[in-house]
Design a protein around this motif. Structure first.
Motif, PDB file in Angstrom:
ATOM      1  N   GLU A  23       0.810  -1.221   0.000  1.00 38.18           N
ATOM      2  CA  GLU A  23       0.000   0.000   0.000  1.00 38.18           C
ATOM      3  C   GLU A  23       0.841   1.268   0.000  1.00 38.18           C
ATOM      4  OE1 GLU A  23      -2.586   0.123   3.362  1.00 38.18           O
ATOM      5  OE2 GLU A  23      -3.865   1.669   2.460  1.00 38.18           O
ATOM      6  N   ALA A  24       1.947   1.246   0.742  1.00 39.55           N
ATOM      7  CA  ALA A  24       2.772   2.458   0.883  1.00 39.55           C
ATOM      8  C   ALA A  24       3.361   2.912  -0.448  1.00 39.55           C
ATOM      9  CB  ALA A  24       3.895   2.194   1.887  1.00 39.55           C
ATOM     10  N   HIS A  25       3.401   2.016  -1.430  1.00 39.51           N
ATOM     11  CA  HIS A  25       4.024   2.345  -2.725  1.00 39.51           C
ATOM     12  C   HIS A  25       3.004   2.637  -3.809  1.00 39.51           C
ATOM     13  CE1 HIS A  25       7.843   0.982  -1.069  1.00 39.51           C
ATOM     14  NE2 HIS A  25       7.198  -0.082  -0.608  1.00 39.51           N
ATOM     15  N   LEU A  26       1.727   2.586  -3.494  1.00 46.54           N
ATOM     16  CA  LEU A  26       0.690   2.725  -4.522  1.00 46.54           C
ATOM     17  C   LEU A  26       0.060   4.120  -4.464  1.00 46.54           C
ATOM     18  CD1 LEU A  26      -1.054  -0.757  -4.006  1.00 46.54           C
ATOM     19  CD2 LEU A  26       0.684  -0.151  -5.703  1.00 46.54           C
ATOM     20  N   PRO A  27       0.293   4.952  -5.486  1.00 45.68           N
ATOM     21  CA  PRO A  27      -0.182   6.339  -5.415  1.00 45.68           C
ATOM     22  C   PRO A  27      -1.707   6.462  -5.371  1.00 45.68           C
ATOM     23  CG  PRO A  27       0.645   5.816  -7.601  1.00 45.68           C
ATOM     24  CD  PRO A  27       1.024   4.672  -6.719  1.00 45.68           C
ATOM     25  N   LEU A  28      -2.424   5.510  -5.935  1.00 46.80           N
ATOM     26  CA  LEU A  28      -3.891   5.557  -5.905  1.00 46.80           C
ATOM     27  C   LEU A  28      -4.467   4.565  -4.899  1.00 46.80           C
ATOM     28  CD1 LEU A  28      -4.695   5.912  -9.730  1.00 46.80           C
ATOM     29  CD2 LEU A  28      -4.255   7.694  -8.026  1.00 46.80           C
ATOM     30  N   GLY A  29      -3.604   3.939  -4.144  1.00 44.97           N
ATOM     31  CA  GLY A  29      -4.055   2.984  -3.141  1.00 44.97           C
ATOM     32  C   GLY A  29      -4.293   1.597  -3.715  1.00 44.97           C
ATOM     33  N   PRO A  30      -4.469   0.599  -2.853  1.00 42.86           N
ATOM     34  CA  PRO A  30      -4.690  -0.764  -3.345  1.00 42.86           C
ATOM     35  C   PRO A  30      -6.048  -0.906  -4.019  1.00 42.86           C
ATOM     36  CG  PRO A  30      -4.030  -0.759  -1.025  1.00 42.86           C
ATOM     37  CD  PRO A  30      -4.373   0.650  -1.385  1.00 42.86           C
ATOM     38  N   LYS A  31      -6.047  -1.538  -5.186  1.00 43.20           N
ATOM     39  CA  LYS A  31      -7.279  -1.927  -5.875  1.00 43.20           C
ATOM     40  C   LYS A  31      -6.894  -3.043  -6.844  1.00 43.20           C
ATOM     41  CE  LYS A  31     -11.246  -0.238  -8.475  1.00 43.20           C
ATOM     42  NZ  LYS A  31     -11.896   0.915  -9.133  1.00 43.20           N
ATOM     43  N   PRO A  32      -6.808  -4.240  -6.345  1.00 43.56           N
ATOM     44  CA  PRO A  32      -6.355  -5.344  -7.195  1.00 43.56           C
ATOM     45  C   PRO A  32      -7.331  -5.606  -8.338  1.00 43.56           C
ATOM     46  CG  PRO A  32      -6.289  -5.956  -4.873  1.00 43.56           C
ATOM     47  CD  PRO A  32      -7.050  -4.676  -4.957  1.00 43.56           C
ATOM     48  N   ILE A  33      -6.775  -5.752  -9.548  1.00 43.76           N
ATOM     49  CA  ILE A  33      -7.563  -6.022 -10.746  1.00 43.76           C
ATOM     50  C   ILE A  33      -7.212  -7.431 -11.230  1.00 43.76           C
ATOM     51  CG2 ILE A  33      -8.150  -5.222 -13.065  1.00 43.76           C
ATOM     52  CD1 ILE A  33      -8.668  -3.098 -10.947  1.00 43.76           C
ATOM     53  N   PHE A  34      -8.209  -8.280 -11.308  1.00 47.32           N
ATOM     54  CA  PHE A  34      -7.962  -9.662 -11.712  1.00 47.32           C
ATOM     55  C   PHE A  34      -9.285 -10.286 -12.161  1.00 47.32           C
ATOM     56  CE2 PHE A  34     -10.041 -11.400  -8.003  1.00 47.32           C
ATOM     57  CZ  PHE A  34      -9.862 -10.415  -7.037  1.00 47.32           C
ATOM     58  N   GLN A  35      -9.184 -11.485 -12.714  1.00 47.49           N
ATOM     59  CA  GLN A  35     -10.370 -12.272 -13.080  1.00 47.49           C
ATOM     60  C   GLN A  35     -10.004 -13.730 -12.797  1.00 47.49           C
ATOM     61  OE1 GLN A  35     -12.775 -11.273 -16.632  1.00 47.49           O
ATOM     62  NE2 GLN A  35     -12.141 -13.242 -17.477  1.00 47.49           N
ATOM     63  N   LEU A  36     -10.621 -14.314 -11.796  1.00 48.88           N
ATOM     64  CA  LEU A  36     -10.203 -15.648 -11.353  1.00 48.88           C
ATOM     65  C   LEU A  36     -11.409 -16.543 -11.123  1.00 48.88           C
ATOM     66  CD1 LEU A  36      -7.421 -14.614  -8.804  1.00 48.88           C
ATOM     67  CD2 LEU A  36      -7.092 -15.565 -11.099  1.00 48.88           C
ATOM     68  N   ASP A  37     -11.322 -17.744 -11.665  1.00 44.54           N
ATOM     69  CA  ASP A  37     -12.386 -18.726 -11.506  1.00 44.54           C
ATOM     70  C   ASP A  37     -11.743 -20.109 -11.701  1.00 44.54           C
ATOM     71  OD1 ASP A  37     -15.779 -18.850 -12.079  1.00 44.54           O
ATOM     72  OD2 ASP A  37     -14.549 -20.624 -12.483  1.00 44.54           O
ATOM     73  N   PRO A  38     -12.041 -21.057 -10.856  1.00 39.77           N
ATOM     74  CA  PRO A  38     -11.361 -22.352 -10.977  1.00 39.77           C
ATOM     75  C   PRO A  38     -11.694 -23.102 -12.256  1.00 39.77           C
ATOM     76  CG  PRO A  38     -13.102 -22.443  -9.321  1.00 39.77           C
ATOM     77  CD  PRO A  38     -12.953 -21.010  -9.711  1.00 39.77           C
ATOM     78  N   ARG A  39     -12.718 -22.674 -12.993  1.00 42.94           N
ATOM     79  CA  ARG A  39     -13.067 -23.350 -14.248  1.00 42.94           C
ATOM     80  C   ARG A  39     -12.254 -22.851 -15.446  1.00 42.94           C
ATOM     81  NH1 ARG A  39     -19.176 -21.651 -14.201  1.00 42.94           N
ATOM     82  NH2 ARG A  39     -18.098 -19.778 -13.415  1.00 42.94           N
ATOM     83  N   ALA A  40     -11.509 -21.763 -15.279  1.00 46.73           N
ATOM     84  CA  ALA A  40     -10.831 -21.127 -16.415  1.00 46.73           C
ATOM     85  C   ALA A  40      -9.845 -22.077 -17.091  1.00 46.73           C
ATOM     86  CB  ALA A  40     -10.097 -19.879 -15.937  1.00 46.73           C
ATOM     87  N   ARG A  41      -9.780 -21.967 -18.426  1.00 38.79           N
ATOM     88  CA  ARG A  41      -8.895 -22.844 -19.203  1.00 38.79           C
ATOM     89  C   ARG A  41      -7.700 -22.118 -19.785  1.00 38.79           C
ATOM     90  NH1 ARG A  41     -13.725 -24.911 -22.850  1.00 38.79           N
ATOM     91  NH2 ARG A  41     -15.232 -25.000 -21.178  1.00 38.79           N
TER      92      ARG A  41
END
Ligand code: SF4
Length: 197
Positions: A21-39
């Motif tokens: 967090e201390a290094h992120l100018p806009l703060g934490p906001k993780p961007i991802f797309q995760l699903d156990p079915r993904a191929r």
């Protein structure tokens, strides 16, 4: 961890992450797309300001170019049961003093990837999009262009690609083999993988 959730991607924990967090100018906001079915798994670099604002990865011209390379539409790309997106750094890392986005935060992949990857058991191919992803997965000594030229040699698990930013258009013009050989091969692989049950 509640019983029965051991094999699911730890999405709530990722969303709550404050590790760098201390290094992120806009703060934490993780961007991802995760699903156990993904191929198909896409490991890119880090979100830009647009993805940070929208919360959606590759929702921009770079994403349009990447979808074109893959031969898929937006609905397929954003279907988490087909495609997972796990960046090298999941939060917007800010700008470099001389311009351009800063590299992905180095804390992110070592902390999260070993926990997330085992929760994606159906992934058949991992696309390494850009130099940061290539060096993270294939080794720090591997140069991006050389890796893309030798994409076939990293199959069946990995497929290196340049980052699909507007700058890549110039590189693609200088390297016509990318459009005549690499992209058709990639589209065939993606089509086959997504068609499998
Ligand atoms: S970049 Fe990664 S490690 Fe840092 S706060 Fe975001 S999710 Fe956590």
């Amino acid at each position: 961890m509640p019983a029965g959730t051991e094999s699911l991607p730890p999405v709530d924990e990722i969303r709550a992450c404050r590790l760098c967090e201390a290094h992120l100018p806009l703060g934490p906001k993780p961007i991802f797309q995760l699903d156990p079915r993904a191929r198909l798994l896409i490991t890119s670099q880090a979100p830009g300001t647009k993805a940070h604002a929208s919360g959606r990865p590759f929702d921009d011209p770079s994403g349009d170019r990447l979808r074109d390379w893959l031969g898929i539409d937006r609905a397929t790309f954003y279907d988490p049961s087909l495609i997972a997106i796990l960046p090298t750094g999941m939060c917007y890392p800010g700008r470099l003093p001389k311009g351009g986005d800063a590299p992905p935060r180095p804390e992110c992949a070592p902390h999260w990837h070993p926990r997330v990857l085992p929760t994606l058991p159906k992934v058949r191919l991992r696309l390494l999009v850009g130099g940061h992803a290539v060096r993270l997965v294939l080794g720090p000594e591997v140069a991006l262009e050389e890796a893309v030229r030798r994409a076939e040699s990293f199959l069946p698990r990995h497929f290196p690609l340049p980052h699909p930013s507007w700058r890549t258009r110039v590189w693609v013009k200088r390297n016509p083999w990318f459009e005549t050989e690499t992209i058709p091969r990639l589209r065939t692989l993606v089509r086959e993988i997504l068609a499998q049950p």
